[in-house]
Design a protein around this motif. Structure first.
Motif, PDB file in Angstrom:
ATOM      1  N   CYS A 155       0.799  -1.105   0.031  1.00 60.76           N
ATOM      2  CA  CYS A 155      -0.142   0.040  -0.079  1.00 60.76           C
ATOM      3  C   CYS A 155       0.820   1.171  -0.023  1.00 60.76           C
ATOM      4  N   ASP A 156       1.997   1.230  -0.656  1.00 60.17           N
ATOM      5  CA  ASP A 156       2.724   2.188  -0.994  1.00 60.17           C
ATOM      6  C   ASP A 156       2.765   2.932  -2.305  1.00 60.17           C
ATOM      7  N   TRP A 157       3.899   3.624  -2.568  1.00 60.82           N
ATOM      8  CA  TRP A 157       3.642   4.299  -3.982  1.00 60.82           C
ATOM      9  C   TRP A 157       4.089   3.592  -5.144  1.00 60.82           C
ATOM     10  N   THR A 158       4.457   2.274  -5.069  1.00 61.72           N
ATOM     11  CA  THR A 158       4.525   1.317  -6.160  1.00 61.72           C
ATOM     12  C   THR A 158       3.552   0.893  -6.933  1.00 61.72           C
ATOM     13  N   THR A 180      16.348   7.079   2.037  1.00 59.55           N
ATOM     14  CA  THR A 180      16.959   8.689   2.308  1.00 59.55           C
ATOM     15  C   THR A 180      17.358   9.012   3.773  1.00 59.55           C
ATOM     16  N   LEU A 181      16.544   8.452   4.836  1.00 55.49           N
ATOM     17  CA  LEU A 181      16.821   8.475   6.138  1.00 55.49           C
ATOM     18  C   LEU A 181      18.374   7.918   6.263  1.00 55.49           C
ATOM     19  N   ASP A 182      18.521   6.722   5.722  1.00 53.59           N
ATOM     20  CA  ASP A 182      19.957   6.046   5.596  1.00 53.59           C
ATOM     21  C   ASP A 182      21.131   6.774   5.277  1.00 53.59           C
ATOM     22  N   GLY A 183      20.827   7.511   3.953  1.00 53.64           N
ATOM     23  CA  GLY A 183      21.600   8.586   3.539  1.00 53.64           C
ATOM     24  C   GLY A 183      21.958   9.803   4.307  1.00 53.64           C
ATOM     25  N   LEU A 184      21.102  10.415   4.872  1.00 56.71           N
ATOM     26  CA  LEU A 184      21.046  11.563   5.969  1.00 56.71           C
ATOM     27  C   LEU A 184      21.855  11.092   7.283  1.00 56.71           C
ATOM     28  N   ARG A 185      21.618   9.717   7.763  1.00 55.46           N
ATOM     29  CA  ARG A 185      22.565   9.347   9.140  1.00 55.46           C
ATOM     30  C   ARG A 185      23.909   9.339   8.509  1.00 55.46           C
ATOM     31  N   VAL A 186      24.310   8.705   7.246  1.00 60.73           N
ATOM     32  CA  VAL A 186      25.819   8.221   7.118  1.00 60.73           C
ATOM     33  C   VAL A 186      26.323   9.734   6.765  1.00 60.73           C
ATOM     34  N   ALA A 187      25.631  10.771   5.855  1.00 64.70           N
ATOM     35  CA  ALA A 187      26.118  11.771   5.537  1.00 64.70           C
ATOM     36  C   ALA A 187      26.673  12.733   6.981  1.00 64.70           C
ATOM     37  N   SER A 188      25.705  12.617   7.927  1.00 65.22           N
ATOM     38  CA  SER A 188      25.736  13.532   9.163  1.00 65.22           C
ATOM     39  C   SER A 188      26.789  13.047  10.001  1.00 65.22           C
ATOM     40  N   GLU A 196      -1.914   3.827   1.746  1.00 65.33           N
ATOM     41  CA  GLU A 196      -1.971   4.219   3.132  1.00 65.33           C
ATOM     42  C   GLU A 196      -0.611   4.370   4.101  1.00 65.33           C
ATOM     43  N   MET A 197       0.389   3.753   3.169  1.00 65.22           N
ATOM     44  CA  MET A 197       1.610   3.928   3.851  1.00 65.22           C
ATOM     45  C   MET A 197       2.451   5.186   3.601  1.00 65.22           C
ATOM     46  N   LEU A 198       1.616   6.083   2.568  1.00 64.48           N
ATOM     47  CA  LEU A 198       2.506   7.177   2.229  1.00 64.48           C
ATOM     48  C   LEU A 198       2.066   8.331   2.919  1.00 64.48           C
ATOM     49  N   GLN A 199       2.738   9.375   3.003  1.00 70.78           N
ATOM     50  CA  GLN A 199       2.526  10.708   3.825  1.00 70.78           C
ATOM     51  C   GLN A 199       1.323  11.208   3.136  1.00 70.78           C
ATOM     52  N   GLN A 200       0.375  11.836   3.822  1.00 72.44           N
ATOM     53  CA  GLN A 200      -0.861  12.348   3.511  1.00 72.44           C
ATOM     54  C   GLN A 200      -1.012  13.151   2.078  1.00 72.44           C
ATOM     55  N   TYR A 201       0.029  14.105   2.166  1.00 70.56           N
ATOM     56  CA  TYR A 201      -0.035  14.901   0.716  1.00 70.56           C
ATOM     57  C   TYR A 201       0.224  14.260  -0.557  1.00 70.56           C
ATOM     58  N   THR A 202       1.430  13.311  -0.447  1.00 75.43           N
ATOM     59  CA  THR A 202       1.784  12.380  -1.412  1.00 75.43           C
ATOM     60  C   THR A 202       0.749  11.552  -1.659  1.00 75.43           C
ATOM     61  N   CYS A 224      20.831  -2.013  -0.176  1.00 80.38           N
ATOM     62  CA  CYS A 224      22.016  -2.990  -0.151  1.00 80.38           C
ATOM     63  C   CYS A 224      22.118  -3.307   1.196  1.00 80.38           C
ATOM     64  N   MET A 225      21.476  -2.791   2.220  1.00 82.58           N
ATOM     65  CA  MET A 225      21.526  -3.172   3.732  1.00 82.58           C
ATOM     66  C   MET A 225      20.349  -4.250   3.878  1.00 82.58           C
ATOM     67  N   SER A 226      19.179  -3.739   3.452  1.00 83.20           N
ATOM     68  CA  SER A 226      17.958  -4.621   3.442  1.00 83.20           C
ATOM     69  C   SER A 226      16.775  -3.873   2.789  1.00 83.20           C
ATOM     70  N   PRO A 227      15.669  -4.708   2.010  1.00 86.87           N
ATOM     71  CA  PRO A 227      14.757  -4.074   1.456  1.00 86.87           C
ATOM     72  C   PRO A 227      13.992  -2.926   2.341  1.00 86.87           C
ATOM     73  N   ARG A 228      13.880  -1.871   1.569  1.00 87.96           N
ATOM     74  CA  ARG A 228      13.269  -0.649   2.370  1.00 87.96           C
ATOM     75  C   ARG A 228      12.625   0.269   1.323  1.00 87.96           C
ATOM     76  N   THR A 229      11.995   1.280   1.822  1.00 97.27           N
ATOM     77  CA  THR A 229      11.335   2.246   1.037  1.00 97.27           C
ATOM     78  C   THR A 229      12.341   3.330   0.729  1.00 97.27           C
ATOM     79  N   VAL A 230      11.941   4.192  -0.198  1.00 96.02           N
ATOM     80  CA  VAL A 230      12.750   5.273  -0.597  1.00 96.02           C
ATOM     81  C   VAL A 230      12.946   6.323   0.555  1.00 96.02           C
TER      82      VAL A 230
END
Length: 140
Positions: free
Chosen positions: A7-10, A130-138, A37-43, A120-126
């Motif tokens: 129930c996401d964007w796919t 993105t949160l993974d990338g933010l944590r690594v970049a920080s 239903e798994m998406l943010q309301q506006y999306t 590459c870590m495990s199946p996940r959403t976009v």
């Protein structure tokens, strides 16, 4: 017909693409109470508007049970009752993800610093990737 377990964007995106690419009748069957239903309301609202404009039919609370040459067998997730849909020309499965760490393993052989994010870590959403990338970049 598209069977969408998450129930996401796919499922929504594929349904819109197929409906707009040739005037085909498209039915999106989702495992949950609502498509997206798994998406943010506006999306979710924007994507639902797009599929409604493309005349996509949405069936909620059904899971894929099986299929044959021109029929799809679903099961209502609330009642466990069978749902039969005949005259189906094709079935698209949006039923899961899998890890893909091929590039990560290749880069690790180069001896340079490599950070893993996303599938590459495990199946996940976009959003999760993105949160993974933010944590690594920080941390760099």
């Amino acid at each position: 017909m598209i069977a969408d377990w998450r129930c996401d964007w796919t499922g929504l995106g594929v349904a819109e693409m197929i409906a707009r690419s040739g005037g085909r009748k498209v039915t999106l069957c989702v495992n949950g109470n609502a498509a997206g239903e798994m998406l943010q309301q506006y999306t979710r609202n924007a994507m639902l508007a797009a599929v409604f404009e493309a005349n996509v039919e949405i069936m909620t609370n059904v899971r894929l049970y099986g299929a044959d040459e021109d029929s799809v067998y679903l099961q209502n997730t609330l009642t466990a009752q069978p749902v039969l849909v005949d005259d189906v020309a094709g079935l698209v499965l949006a039923l899961g993800h899998r890890q893909n760490d091929t590039l990560l393993r290749e880069l690790q052989t180069l001896g340079t610093q490599v950070h893993a994010i996303g599938d590459c870590m495990s199946p996940r959403t976009v959003e999760e990737a993105t949160l993974d990338g933010l944590r690594v970049a920080s941390g760099i």
